[in-house]
Design a protein around this motif. Structure first.
Motif, PDB file in Angstrom:
ATOM      1  N   GLY A  84       0.820  -1.209   0.000  1.00  0.00           N
ATOM      2  CA  GLY A  84       0.000   0.000   0.000  1.00  0.00           C
ATOM      3  C   GLY A  84       0.855   1.260   0.000  1.00  0.00           C
ATOM      4  N   VAL A  85       0.313   2.307  -0.593  1.00  0.00           N
ATOM      5  CA  VAL A  85       1.016   3.588  -0.651  1.00  0.00           C
ATOM      6  C   VAL A  85       0.056   4.676  -0.187  1.00  0.00           C
ATOM      7  N   GLY A  86       0.513   5.514   0.708  1.00  0.00           N
ATOM      8  CA  GLY A  86      -0.274   6.641   1.185  1.00  0.00           C
ATOM      9  C   GLY A  86       0.357   7.961   0.769  1.00  0.00           C
ATOM     10  N   THR A  87      -0.381   9.023   0.947  1.00  0.00           N
ATOM     11  CA  THR A  87       0.134  10.357   0.614  1.00  0.00           C
ATOM     12  C   THR A  87      -0.012  11.285   1.811  1.00  0.00           C
ATOM     13  N   ARG A  88       0.863  12.257   1.848  1.00  0.00           N
ATOM     14  CA  ARG A  88       0.766  13.309   2.859  1.00  0.00           C
ATOM     15  C   ARG A  88       1.604  14.506   2.382  1.00  0.00           C
ATOM     16  N   TYR A  89       1.303  15.627   2.966  1.00  0.00           N
ATOM     17  CA  TYR A  89       2.053  16.837   2.634  1.00  0.00           C
ATOM     18  C   TYR A  89       3.211  16.981   3.611  1.00  0.00           C
ATOM     19  N   THR A  90       4.383  17.274   3.062  1.00  0.00           N
ATOM     20  CA  THR A  90       5.583  17.437   3.862  1.00  0.00           C
ATOM     21  C   THR A  90       6.215  18.789   3.540  1.00  0.00           C
ATOM     22  N   TRP A  91       6.633  19.473   4.573  1.00  0.00           N
ATOM     23  CA  TRP A  91       7.288  20.771   4.368  1.00  0.00           C
ATOM     24  C   TRP A  91       8.740  20.551   3.999  1.00  0.00           C
ATOM     25  N   LEU A  92       9.107  21.089   2.845  1.00  0.00           N
ATOM     26  CA  LEU A  92      10.489  21.076   2.391  1.00  0.00           C
ATOM     27  C   LEU A  92      10.922  22.529   2.212  1.00  0.00           C
ATOM     28  N   GLY A  93      11.708  22.953   3.127  1.00  0.00           N
ATOM     29  CA  GLY A  93      12.089  24.364   3.076  1.00  0.00           C
ATOM     30  C   GLY A  93      10.893  25.239   3.397  1.00  0.00           C
ATOM     31  N   ASN A  94      10.544  26.116   2.474  1.00  0.00           N
ATOM     32  CA  ASN A  94       9.434  27.043   2.679  1.00  0.00           C
ATOM     33  C   ASN A  94       8.163  26.625   1.972  1.00  0.00           C
ATOM     34  N   GLU A  95       8.134  25.432   1.401  1.00  0.00           N
ATOM     35  CA  GLU A  95       6.933  25.017   0.673  1.00  0.00           C
ATOM     36  C   GLU A  95       6.507  23.608   1.078  1.00  0.00           C
ATOM     37  N   SER A  96       5.231  23.355   0.896  1.00  0.00           N
ATOM     38  CA  SER A  96       4.652  22.045   1.226  1.00  0.00           C
ATOM     39  C   SER A  96       4.543  21.223  -0.055  1.00  0.00           C
ATOM     40  N   ARG A  97       5.012  19.995  -0.009  1.00  0.00           N
ATOM     41  CA  ARG A  97       4.965  19.136  -1.175  1.00  0.00           C
ATOM     42  C   ARG A  97       4.259  17.824  -0.835  1.00  0.00           C
ATOM     43  N   LEU A  98       3.552  17.305  -1.836  1.00  0.00           N
ATOM     44  CA  LEU A  98       2.880  16.014  -1.686  1.00  0.00           C
ATOM     45  C   LEU A  98       3.925  14.909  -1.793  1.00  0.00           C
ATOM     46  N   THR A  99       3.988  14.073  -0.781  1.00  0.00           N
ATOM     47  CA  THR A  99       4.944  12.955  -0.793  1.00  0.00           C
ATOM     48  C   THR A  99       4.196  11.635  -0.638  1.00  0.00           C
ATOM     49  N   TYR A 100       4.844  10.566  -1.055  1.00  0.00           N
ATOM     50  CA  TYR A 100       4.269   9.222  -0.990  1.00  0.00           C
ATOM     51  C   TYR A 100       5.084   8.362  -0.032  1.00  0.00           C
ATOM     52  N   TYR A 101       4.396   7.494   0.688  1.00  0.00           N
ATOM     53  CA  TYR A 101       5.098   6.629   1.636  1.00  0.00           C
ATOM     54  C   TYR A 101       4.385   5.263   1.692  1.00  0.00           C
ATOM     55  N   PRO A 102       5.117   4.188   1.970  1.00  0.00           N
ATOM     56  CA  PRO A 102       4.503   2.853   2.034  1.00  0.00           C
ATOM     57  C   PRO A 102       3.643   2.694   3.288  1.00  0.00           C
ATOM     58  N   THR A 103       2.472   2.066   3.132  1.00  0.00           N
ATOM     59  CA  THR A 103       1.558   1.876   4.269  1.00  0.00           C
ATOM     60  C   THR A 103       1.396   0.409   4.672  1.00  0.00           C
ATOM     61  N   SER A 104       1.730  -0.507   3.790  1.00  0.00           N
ATOM     62  CA  SER A 104       1.579  -1.920   4.137  1.00  0.00           C
ATOM     63  C   SER A 104       2.523  -2.768   3.294  1.00  0.00           C
ATOM     64  N   ILE A 105       2.781  -3.983   3.806  1.00  0.00           N
ATOM     65  CA  ILE A 105       3.639  -4.937   3.104  1.00  0.00           C
ATOM     66  C   ILE A 105       2.753  -5.873   2.291  1.00  0.00           C
ATOM     67  N   GLY A 106       3.098  -6.094   1.052  1.00  0.00           N
ATOM     68  CA  GLY A 106       2.336  -7.008   0.209  1.00  0.00           C
ATOM     69  C   GLY A 106       2.767  -8.458   0.404  1.00  0.00           C
ATOM     70  N   ASN A 107       1.908  -9.372   0.001  1.00  0.00           N
ATOM     71  CA  ASN A 107       2.234 -10.799   0.043  1.00  0.00           C
ATOM     72  C   ASN A 107       1.621 -11.466  -1.189  1.00  0.00           C
ATOM     73  N   PRO A 108       2.387 -11.606  -2.274  1.00  0.00           N
ATOM     74  CA  PRO A 108       1.839 -12.185  -3.511  1.00  0.00           C
ATOM     75  C   PRO A 108       1.492 -13.663  -3.390  1.00  0.00           C
ATOM     76  N   ASP A 109       1.917 -14.312  -2.310  1.00  0.00           N
ATOM     77  CA  ASP A 109       1.644 -15.742  -2.122  1.00  0.00           C
ATOM     78  C   ASP A 109       0.483 -16.009  -1.175  1.00  0.00           C
ATOM     79  N   LEU A 110      -0.184 -14.962  -0.688  1.00  0.00           N
ATOM     80  CA  LEU A 110      -1.325 -15.153   0.206  1.00  0.00           C
ATOM     81  C   LEU A 110      -2.418 -15.941  -0.525  1.00  0.00           C
ATOM     82  N   GLN A 111      -2.945 -16.970   0.100  1.00  0.00           N
ATOM     83  CA  GLN A 111      -3.891 -17.866  -0.572  1.00  0.00           C
ATOM     84  C   GLN A 111      -5.057 -18.225   0.333  1.00  0.00           C
ATOM     85  N   TRP A 112      -5.986 -19.008  -0.237  1.00  0.00           N
ATOM     86  CA  TRP A 112      -7.194 -19.432   0.468  1.00  0.00           C
ATOM     87  C   TRP A 112      -6.845 -20.254   1.706  1.00  0.00           C
TER      88      TRP A 112
END
Length: 194
Positions: A84-112
């Motif tokens: 998963g990927v989330g977004t948030r605004y982060t202050w860099l210097g004097n301006e706010s920028r939209l940044t992306y960060y991981p929110t969860s770990i994937g598991n391609p082998d998850l099964q029934w």
């Protein structure tokens, strides 16, 4: 989902059923979106056999049942298997920028998760069907349970979904029915107990 069933009945005495089910769920990992589940059951009506009918007058019905079957559990919500990927605004210097960060770990082998059940049962009716009932011995086992598992803290996450754990249950179930007053003739009262 796809479902196939084959039923066989010979002389209302011998029964056989075969089942096949193929289920797909898009929330599972790309390697395990589909699960195949099977089942087989049979029954023998002993009260239709001449060696029972000719020798046991008080027995109205007697059936022996045996079954084995599988089913799948998908108790995980969508998008739990992909990072998963989330977004948030982060202050860099004097301006706010939209940044992306991981929110969860994937598991391609998850099964029934697979639920496997066994059942041995007996249905009976005696004394002109005044007393009837069933007796069932059952056993169930669930494997590849879907559970959140703890992951090392330096990963930046606390848990990740995985197939982990097993659980089983077994027991006996008995049901009895009796017709105490059946309302024959001018008597309109019927009393049954269960």
């Amino acid at each position: 989902a796809y479902l196939a069933r084959l039923n066989y009945n010979y002389a209302s005495t011998y029964y056989l059923t075969l089942n096949f089910r193929r289920d797909g769920y898009s929330a599972f990992g790309k390697n395990s979106k589909w699960g195949n589940f099977y089942g087989v059951s049979g029954a023998w009506v002993l009260s239709n056999e001449s060696f029972v009918k000719d020798n046991v007058s008080w027995l109205n019905h007697l059936k022996l049942r045996l079954s084995w079957g599988q089913n799948g559990s998908r108790s995980v919500s969508a998008y739990q298997t992909i990072p998963g990927v989330g977004t948030r605004y982060t202050w860099l210097g004097n301006e706010s920028r939209l940044t992306y960060y991981p929110t969860s770990i994937g598991n391609p082998d998850l099964q029934w998760a697979t639920i496997t059940k066994y059942n041995l049962g007996l249905d009976f009716s005696v004394l002109k069907s005044r007393l009837s009932g069933t007796i069932d011995l059952y056993s169930g086992r669930t494997t590849n349970m879907l559970l959140p598992r703890s992951v090392p803290y330096p990963s930046g996450f606390s848990t990740a979904w995985t197939n982990l754990g097993k659980v089983s249950n077994k027991g006996i179930e008995i049901t009895l029915n009796s017709v105490n007053i059946n309302g024959d003739g001018n008597n309109h009262l019927r009393w049954e107990s269960q």
